[in-house]
Design a protein around this motif. Structure first.
Motif, PDB file in Angstrom:
ATOM      1  N   ALA A   1       0.840  -1.208   0.000  1.00  0.00           N
ATOM      2  CA  ALA A   1       0.000   0.000   0.000  1.00  0.00           C
ATOM      3  C   ALA A   1       0.875   1.258   0.000  1.00  0.00           C
ATOM      4  O   ALA A   1       0.565   2.241  -0.695  1.00  0.00           O
ATOM      5  CB  ALA A   1      -0.935  -0.009   1.202  1.00  0.00           C
ATOM      6  N   GLU A   2       1.966   1.233   0.753  1.00  0.00           N
ATOM      7  CA  GLU A   2       2.899   2.370   0.754  1.00  0.00           C
ATOM      8  C   GLU A   2       3.538   2.540  -0.622  1.00  0.00           C
ATOM      9  O   GLU A   2       3.666   3.665  -1.111  1.00  0.00           O
ATOM     10  CB  GLU A   2       3.983   2.169   1.811  1.00  0.00           C
ATOM     11  N   TRP A   3       3.961   1.426  -1.220  1.00  0.00           N
ATOM     12  CA  TRP A   3       4.566   1.503  -2.552  1.00  0.00           C
ATOM     13  C   TRP A   3       3.566   2.058  -3.558  1.00  0.00           C
ATOM     14  O   TRP A   3       3.916   2.860  -4.414  1.00  0.00           O
ATOM     15  CB  TRP A   3       5.052   0.133  -3.012  1.00  0.00           C
ATOM     16  N   SER A   4       2.308   1.622  -3.449  1.00  0.00           N
ATOM     17  CA  SER A   4       1.271   2.096  -4.352  1.00  0.00           C
ATOM     18  C   SER A   4       1.030   3.592  -4.172  1.00  0.00           C
ATOM     19  O   SER A   4       0.852   4.320  -5.149  1.00  0.00           O
ATOM     20  CB  SER A   4      -0.026   1.313  -4.111  1.00  0.00           C
ATOM     21  N   ALA A   5       1.048   4.055  -2.934  1.00  0.00           N
ATOM     22  CA  ALA A   5       0.860   5.481  -2.668  1.00  0.00           C
ATOM     23  C   ALA A   5       2.008   6.305  -3.242  1.00  0.00           C
ATOM     24  O   ALA A   5       1.803   7.429  -3.705  1.00  0.00           O
ATOM     25  CB  ALA A   5       0.734   5.717  -1.162  1.00  0.00           C
ATOM     26  N   THR A   6       3.207   5.741  -3.227  1.00  0.00           N
ATOM     27  CA  THR A   6       4.384   6.455  -3.735  1.00  0.00           C
ATOM     28  C   THR A   6       4.464   6.408  -5.256  1.00  0.00           C
ATOM     29  O   THR A   6       4.685   7.437  -5.906  1.00  0.00           O
ATOM     30  CB  THR A   6       5.678   5.850  -3.140  1.00  0.00           C
ATOM     31  N   LEU A   7       4.273   5.218  -5.828  1.00  0.00           N
ATOM     32  CA  LEU A   7       4.456   5.029  -7.265  1.00  0.00           C
ATOM     33  C   LEU A   7       3.180   5.195  -8.071  1.00  0.00           C
ATOM     34  O   LEU A   7       3.230   5.450  -9.269  1.00  0.00           O
ATOM     35  CB  LEU A   7       5.004   3.623  -7.547  1.00  0.00           C
TER      36      LEU A   7
ATOM     37  N   ARG B   1       1.966   2.094 -11.995  1.00  0.00           N
ATOM     38  CA  ARG B   1       3.426   1.930 -12.023  1.00  0.00           C
ATOM     39  C   ARG B   1       3.850   0.745 -11.162  1.00  0.00           C
ATOM     40  O   ARG B   1       4.746  -0.017 -11.532  1.00  0.00           O
ATOM     41  CB  ARG B   1       4.110   3.208 -11.533  1.00  0.00           C
ATOM     42  N   LEU B   2       3.210   0.567 -10.019  1.00  0.00           N
ATOM     43  CA  LEU B   2       3.531  -0.574  -9.162  1.00  0.00           C
ATOM     44  C   LEU B   2       3.237  -1.882  -9.882  1.00  0.00           C
ATOM     45  O   LEU B   2       4.028  -2.822  -9.816  1.00  0.00           O
ATOM     46  CB  LEU B   2       2.764  -0.499  -7.841  1.00  0.00           C
ATOM     47  N   ARG B   3       2.120  -1.952 -10.605  1.00  0.00           N
ATOM     48  CA  ARG B   3       1.828  -3.162 -11.383  1.00  0.00           C
ATOM     49  C   ARG B   3       2.902  -3.415 -12.432  1.00  0.00           C
ATOM     50  O   ARG B   3       3.272  -4.557 -12.693  1.00  0.00           O
ATOM     51  CB  ARG B   3       0.453  -3.053 -12.039  1.00  0.00           C
ATOM     52  N   GLU B   4       3.410  -2.333 -13.056  1.00  0.00           N
ATOM     53  CA  GLU B   4       4.486  -2.486 -14.033  1.00  0.00           C
ATOM     54  C   GLU B   4       5.743  -3.057 -13.365  1.00  0.00           C
ATOM     55  O   GLU B   4       6.413  -3.927 -13.930  1.00  0.00           O
ATOM     56  CB  GLU B   4       4.811  -1.144 -14.678  1.00  0.00           C
ATOM     57  N   VAL B   5       6.059  -2.578 -12.182  1.00  0.00           N
ATOM     58  CA  VAL B   5       7.221  -3.088 -11.437  1.00  0.00           C
ATOM     59  C   VAL B   5       7.018  -4.563 -11.106  1.00  0.00           C
ATOM     60  O   VAL B   5       7.919  -5.388 -11.295  1.00  0.00           O
ATOM     61  CB  VAL B   5       7.466  -2.258 -10.157  1.00  0.00           C
ATOM     62  N   GLU B   6       5.829  -4.904 -10.623  1.00  0.00           N
ATOM     63  CA  GLU B   6       5.542  -6.306 -10.275  1.00  0.00           C
ATOM     64  C   GLU B   6       5.634  -7.211 -11.503  1.00  0.00           C
ATOM     65  O   GLU B   6       6.185  -8.319 -11.433  1.00  0.00           O
ATOM     66  CB  GLU B   6       4.163  -6.414  -9.630  1.00  0.00           C
ATOM     67  N   THR B   7       5.135  -6.722 -12.629  1.00  0.00           N
ATOM     68  CA  THR B   7       5.216  -7.503 -13.868  1.00  0.00           C
ATOM     69  C   THR B   7       6.671  -7.715 -14.267  1.00  0.00           C
ATOM     70  O   THR B   7       7.068  -8.829 -14.641  1.00  0.00           O
ATOM     71  CB  THR B   7       4.435  -6.795 -14.992  1.00  0.00           C
ATOM     72  N   ALA B   8       7.467  -6.662 -14.186  1.00  0.00           N
ATOM     73  CA  ALA B   8       8.881  -6.777 -14.527  1.00  0.00           C
ATOM     74  C   ALA B   8       9.592  -7.749 -13.591  1.00  0.00           C
ATOM     75  O   ALA B   8      10.416  -8.565 -14.035  1.00  0.00           O
ATOM     76  CB  ALA B   8       9.547  -5.402 -14.469  1.00  0.00           C
TER      77      ALA B   8
END
Length: 62
Positions: A24-30, A34-41
């Motif tokens: 949730a913190e990462w989602s609030a920041t990114l 964008r967080l989904r893109e990071v997770e996919t990568a």
């Protein structure tokens, strides 16, 4: 046969909650997109996810 103790189950439940808070913190920041893109990568770097050990759900928990 391996069985989880009550303490083991508690640790898994707590770790899942902590991970959810971190995400949730990462989602609030990114931002969620964008967080989904990071997770996919990251999945490309570690393909073949047979089961997740970072959540109690892998053994049928809550």
């Amino acid at each position: 046969m391996v069985r989880l103790t009550a303490r083991g189950v508690d640790c898994l439940v707590r770790s899942a909650r902590i991970f959810d808070e971190l995400r949730a913190e990462w989602s609030a920041t990114l931002g969620e997109e964008r967080l989904r893109e990071v997770e996919t990568a990251l999945r490309l770097l570690a393909p073949g996810d047979p089961f997740r050990l970072d959540t109690p759900r892998w053994f049928g928990g809550p």
